[in-house]
Design an enzyme around this catalytic site. Structure first.
Site, mmCIF file in Angstrom:
data_model
loop_
_atom_site.group_PDB
_atom_site.id
_atom_site.type_symbol
_atom_site.label_atom_id
_atom_site.label_comp_id
_atom_site.label_asym_id
_atom_site.label_seq_id
_atom_site.Cartn_x
_atom_site.Cartn_y
_atom_site.Cartn_z
ATOM 1 N N ASP A 60 0.693 0.261 24.293
ATOM 2 C CA ASP A 60 1.040 1.490 23.747
ATOM 3 C C ASP A 60 2.354 1.140 22.891
ATOM 4 O O ASP A 60 3.797 1.154 22.410
ATOM 5 C CB ASP A 60 2.411 2.270 24.844
ATOM 6 C CG ASP A 60 3.222 0.941 26.018
ATOM 7 O OD1 ASP A 60 2.480 -0.485 25.541
ATOM 8 O OD2 ASP A 60 3.747 1.775 26.725
ATOM 9 N N HIS A 77 -8.961 -12.299 0.065
ATOM 10 C CA HIS A 77 -7.929 -11.671 0.602
ATOM 11 C C HIS A 77 -8.253 -12.577 2.682
ATOM 12 O O HIS A 77 -7.709 -12.244 3.416
ATOM 13 C CB HIS A 77 -8.058 -10.379 1.050
ATOM 14 C CG HIS A 77 -8.485 -9.239 0.095
ATOM 15 N ND1 HIS A 77 -8.510 -8.111 0.053
ATOM 16 C CD2 HIS A 77 -7.618 -9.374 -1.215
ATOM 17 C CE1 HIS A 77 -8.484 -7.655 -1.309
ATOM 18 N NE2 HIS A 77 -7.267 -8.495 -2.016
ATOM 19 N N ASP A 97 0.168 -15.561 -2.450
ATOM 20 C CA ASP A 97 0.369 -14.750 -2.709
ATOM 21 C C ASP A 97 1.093 -13.690 -1.702
ATOM 22 O O ASP A 97 0.483 -13.348 -0.689
ATOM 23 C CB ASP A 97 -1.042 -14.009 -3.177
ATOM 24 C CG ASP A 97 -1.602 -12.807 -2.849
ATOM 25 O OD1 ASP A 97 -0.193 -11.894 -4.319
ATOM 26 O OD2 ASP A 97 -2.371 -11.930 -3.656
ATOM 27 N N HIS A 150 -0.259 -1.473 -4.215
ATOM 28 C CA HIS A 150 -0.999 -1.255 -5.774
ATOM 29 C C HIS A 150 -1.389 0.464 -5.309
ATOM 30 O O HIS A 150 -1.359 1.207 -4.248
ATOM 31 C CB HIS A 150 -2.957 -1.065 -4.733
ATOM 32 C CG HIS A 150 -2.765 -2.392 -3.824
ATOM 33 N ND1 HIS A 150 -4.564 -2.641 -3.232
ATOM 34 C CD2 HIS A 150 -2.756 -3.179 -5.065
ATOM 35 C CE1 HIS A 150 -4.572 -4.477 -4.032
ATOM 36 N NE2 HIS A 150 -3.051 -4.779 -4.559
ATOM 37 N N GLU A 209 -2.756 -10.604 -13.017
ATOM 38 C CA GLU A 209 -3.172 -11.630 -12.250
ATOM 39 C C GLU A 209 -4.376 -12.322 -12.518
ATOM 40 O O GLU A 209 -5.253 -12.175 -11.009
ATOM 41 C CB GLU A 209 -2.695 -10.695 -10.518
ATOM 42 C CG GLU A 209 -3.979 -9.840 -10.002
ATOM 43 C CD GLU A 209 -3.392 -9.317 -8.378
ATOM 44 O OE1 GLU A 209 -4.113 -10.007 -7.938
ATOM 45 O OE2 GLU A 209 -3.322 -8.053 -8.638
ATOM 46 N N ARG A 233 -4.977 -18.481 -8.322
ATOM 47 C CA ARG A 233 -4.470 -17.668 -9.154
ATOM 48 C C ARG A 233 -3.291 -17.274 -9.334
ATOM 49 O O ARG A 233 -2.110 -18.110 -8.704
ATOM 50 C CB ARG A 233 -4.848 -15.865 -7.680
ATOM 51 C CG ARG A 233 -4.104 -14.953 -8.480
ATOM 52 C CD ARG A 233 -4.842 -13.503 -7.904
ATOM 53 N NE ARG A 233 -4.834 -13.734 -6.523
ATOM 54 C CZ ARG A 233 -4.831 -14.381 -5.434
ATOM 55 N NH1 ARG A 233 -6.353 -14.352 -5.367
ATOM 56 N NH2 ARG A 233 -3.910 -13.697 -4.004
ATOM 57 N N HIS A 286 -12.635 -9.892 -9.283
ATOM 58 C CA HIS A 286 -11.398 -9.296 -9.483
ATOM 59 C C HIS A 286 -10.810 -8.259 -10.515
ATOM 60 O O HIS A 286 -11.344 -8.914 -11.354
ATOM 61 C CB HIS A 286 -10.487 -9.231 -7.505
ATOM 62 C CG HIS A 286 -9.697 -10.735 -8.318
ATOM 63 N ND1 HIS A 286 -8.682 -10.200 -9.402
ATOM 64 C CD2 HIS A 286 -9.904 -11.965 -8.038
ATOM 65 C CE1 HIS A 286 -7.851 -11.626 -9.846
ATOM 66 N NE2 HIS A 286 -8.676 -12.695 -9.480
ATOM 67 N N ASP A 300 5.014 -8.645 -5.697
ATOM 68 C CA ASP A 300 3.516 -9.220 -5.795
ATOM 69 C C ASP A 300 3.779 -10.240 -6.661
ATOM 70 O O ASP A 300 3.275 -9.763 -7.050
ATOM 71 C CB ASP A 300 2.789 -7.648 -6.213
ATOM 72 C CG ASP A 300 1.635 -8.444 -5.518
ATOM 73 O OD1 ASP A 300 0.795 -9.311 -5.460
ATOM 74 O OD2 ASP A 300 0.266 -7.617 -6.116
ATOM 75 N N GLU A 350 0.353 -14.305 -10.475
ATOM 76 C CA GLU A 350 0.372 -13.671 -11.040
ATOM 77 C C GLU A 350 2.073 -13.104 -10.672
ATOM 78 O O GLU A 350 2.543 -13.112 -9.833
ATOM 79 C CB GLU A 350 0.214 -12.814 -9.203
ATOM 80 C CG GLU A 350 0.185 -11.489 -9.208
ATOM 81 C CD GLU A 350 -0.176 -10.219 -8.230
ATOM 82 O OE1 GLU A 350 -0.402 -10.531 -6.952
ATOM 83 O OE2 GLU A 350 -0.142 -9.212 -7.683
ATOM 84 N N HIS A 365 -3.153 -3.599 -11.001
ATOM 85 C CA HIS A 365 -2.532 -2.827 -10.399
ATOM 86 C C HIS A 365 -1.695 -2.705 -10.947
ATOM 87 O O HIS A 365 -0.714 -2.766 -10.375
ATOM 88 C CB HIS A 365 -3.375 -2.787 -8.831
ATOM 89 C CG HIS A 365 -2.820 -4.025 -8.389
ATOM 90 N ND1 HIS A 365 -1.152 -3.640 -7.686
ATOM 91 C CD2 HIS A 365 -2.468 -5.219 -8.081
ATOM 92 C CE1 HIS A 365 -0.753 -5.265 -7.533
ATOM 93 N NE2 HIS A 365 -1.523 -5.859 -7.502
ATOM 94 N N TYR A 402 -12.200 -19.038 -9.048
ATOM 95 C CA TYR A 402 -12.099 -19.443 -7.683
ATOM 96 C C TYR A 402 -13.574 -19.773 -7.872
ATOM 97 O O TYR A 402 -14.695 -19.340 -8.010
ATOM 98 C CB TYR A 402 -12.474 -18.357 -6.752
ATOM 99 C CG TYR A 402 -10.526 -16.681 -7.005
ATOM 100 C CD1 TYR A 402 -9.958 -17.376 -6.138
ATOM 101 C CD2 TYR A 402 -11.082 -16.135 -8.333
ATOM 102 C CE1 TYR A 402 -9.316 -16.275 -6.674
ATOM 103 C CE2 TYR A 402 -10.050 -15.177 -7.684
ATOM 104 C CZ TYR A 402 -9.028 -15.756 -7.810
ATOM 105 O OH TYR A 402 -7.861 -15.133 -7.915
HETATM 106 N N1 GLY Z 1 -1.511 -8.665 -2.951
HETATM 107 C C1 GLY Z 1 -2.330 -7.885 -3.308
HETATM 108 C C2 GLY Z 1 -2.698 -8.268 -4.862
HETATM 109 O O1 GLY Z 1 -2.787 -8.721 -5.198
HETATM 110 O O2 GLY Z 1 -3.376 -7.151 -5.175
HETATM 111 MN MN MN Z 2 -1.421 -8.154 -7.011
HETATM 112 MN MN MN Z 3 -1.152 -10.159 -4.800
#
Ligand code: GLY
Ligand code: MN
Ligand code: MN
Length: 439
Positions: free
Chosen positions: A35, A237, A254, A355, A378, A400, A344, A265, A402, A348, A382
């Site tokens: 619960d 991820h 990240d 997002h 970003e 990466r 990727h 982000d 970002e 975004h 890789y």
């Molecule tokens: N942290 C998620 C992204 O960079 O889209």
């Molecule tokens: Mn991002």
């Molecule tokens: Mn990110």
């Protein structure tokens, strides 16, 4: 945020949907196990339009009176003792300034009255079967009445594109919150660089970052933190965050925190021992060049895809220069060969959701960037640990970088510049080896 801000947002939505009734269902709480619930993030649309942060909320907005009606959890002394305070119907009228409110249990009784005389319902059908069932049942009930009156809701339009365009353009007030989220997030990443050393665990790095977020007053994370050392940085991820950080590893973090509901982000990648290996540094320089070139294109009128396309060109040029790809740049892009190392997209929208809402295309046409929008930039590279088509020194490296970028009528504003990305500055921070708090 002041209640007039929410009223003004509702006015703008009503102006964009003058001929219908807008309906929003707030996010429900979800069970973690037993619960116990997962941490609750207020529904972004409902919050944006009312400031209501409780689950089990339905918002109905009509262009005429009552303009904004909330259906909410009723006050309940016993439940509130267990699970926290509720505003209740009287409270949301008094505190949030909506025009009318009912207990959520009265939805089926009151909802049809709010649809009367309206041909259109603006609602995101197809997102949740329960919501669809409720709305379509109301339409059926209203139709039965409406056949006598001659008007009932015959059109269901998705409200998401309309509200998405409104939410996309951030006000000065929203940008203050985004700058705050960005500054604190940058501080968390800087703390990770300053305390990193081989032998720490990814979990500890995550703790340092999130500790800073919390002590600086952030209410929650914008998304689950990613902390990947060594080959784990090549998993996009990766959220297990439970492995040791080895000497010679790069650490990819990240993570972003929220302020007033708005998230940052940021990703940074840095050497655990304070020194880049030549291979790490070479790939890092390629990613940084791609990121800078992409950011320079974040200007009004430029297609949303242009920064991504520029990043792909820069990354592919770098991969050719370093010998990871061979061939001609545009052919390698056209064939998708670069996607082995960059799989990727580059950007975004960012706002209440990591997002965030807002269209990325406009039918078949390009969607231009607009002043007041915030997007991430970003790019990354890789190299799989078992990619035996490349020299071993590249394998298992993930990078990466970002940042969060505000489109303005002048230069792009990087909201997240509080944490370095210049490779020498990053290495200098990582060489500090500041102690973790000892208590
Ligand atoms: N942290 C998620 C992204 O960079 O889209
Ligand atoms: Mn991002
Ligand atoms: Mn990110």
């Amino acid at each position: 945020m002041n209640r007039d801000v929410f009223a003004e947002r509702r006015r703008r939505l009503s102006e964009a949907c003058p001929d219908g009734v807008c309906v929003f269902f707030g996010t429900r709480e979800t069970l973690r196990n037993g619960d116990v619930h997962n941490p609750y993030k207020p529904d972004s649309d409902v919050w944006y339009l009312t400031g209501m942060a409780e689950p089990d909320t339905v918002l109905v907005i009509r262009p005429d009176g009552p303009k904004a009606t909330l259906f909410v959890r009723p006050r309940d002394k016993v439940r509130e003792t267990w699970t926290g305070r509720r505003l209740g119907p009287e409270g949301v009228v008094r505190e949030l300034g909506v025009d009318a409110a009912y207990p959520i249990g009265d939805l089926s009784k009151e909802f049809p009255k709010l649809l009367e005389g309206r041909r259109k319902i603006y609602f995101s059908a197809g997102r949740d079967a329960d919501w669809d069932r409720i709305v379509f049942a109301q339409i059926a009930a209203t139709r039965a009445q409406g056949r006598r009156l001659g008007v009932w809701p015959t059109d269901v339009c998705d409200v998401a594109p309309t509200l998405g365009e409104i939410r996309l353009r951030k006000s000065a007030l929203e940008l203050d919150l985004m700058r705050k989220a960005a500054a604190v997030t940058a501080e968390g990443h800087l703390a990770a660089m300053r305390t990193i050393r081989p032998g720490m665990s990814e979990t500890q790095v995550q703790a340092v970052v999130e500790y800073v977020f919390r002590v600086r007053g952030s209410e929650r994370l914008g998304y689950p933190s990613i902390v990947g050392a060594g080959r784990n940085a090549t998993i996009l991820h990766y959220v297990e965050n439970n492995q040791p950080v080895a000497d010679g590893d790069l650490v990819l973090v990240d993570a972003g925190c929220e302020f007033g509901g708005y998230t940052a982000d940021i990703t940074r990648t840095f050497p655990a021992n304070g020194t880049w290996s030549p291979a790490q540094r070479a790939l890092y320089d390629v990613v940084l060049d791609a990121q800078r070139r992409a950011i320079s294109l974040c200007r009004p009128g430029v297609p949303f895809t242009a920064p991504h396309e520029e990043a792909v060109r820069a990354l592919t040029e770098g991969l050719i220069r370093l010998g990871l790809l061979s061939g001609e740049r545009d052919a390698l892009i056209a064939s998708g060969a670069y996607q082995r190392f960059y799989m990727h997209r580059t950007s975004h929208w960012l706002g209440l959701d990591v997002h965030d809402v807002g269209a990325y295309v406009d039918g078949d046409a390009q969607r231009p960037l607009v002043a007041g929008a915030v997007l991430t930039v970003e790019p990354g590279l890789y190299v799989s640990e078992d990619d035996d088509t490349v020299d071993p020194r590249w394998r298992g490296i993930g990078i990466r970088i970002e940042d969060d970028v505000l489109v303005t009528d002048g230069e792009p504003e990087i909201l997240t510049s509080g944490v370095p990305k210049d490779p020498d500055a990053v290495a200098a921070e990582c060489a500090k080896r500041l102690p973790l708090p000892a208590w």
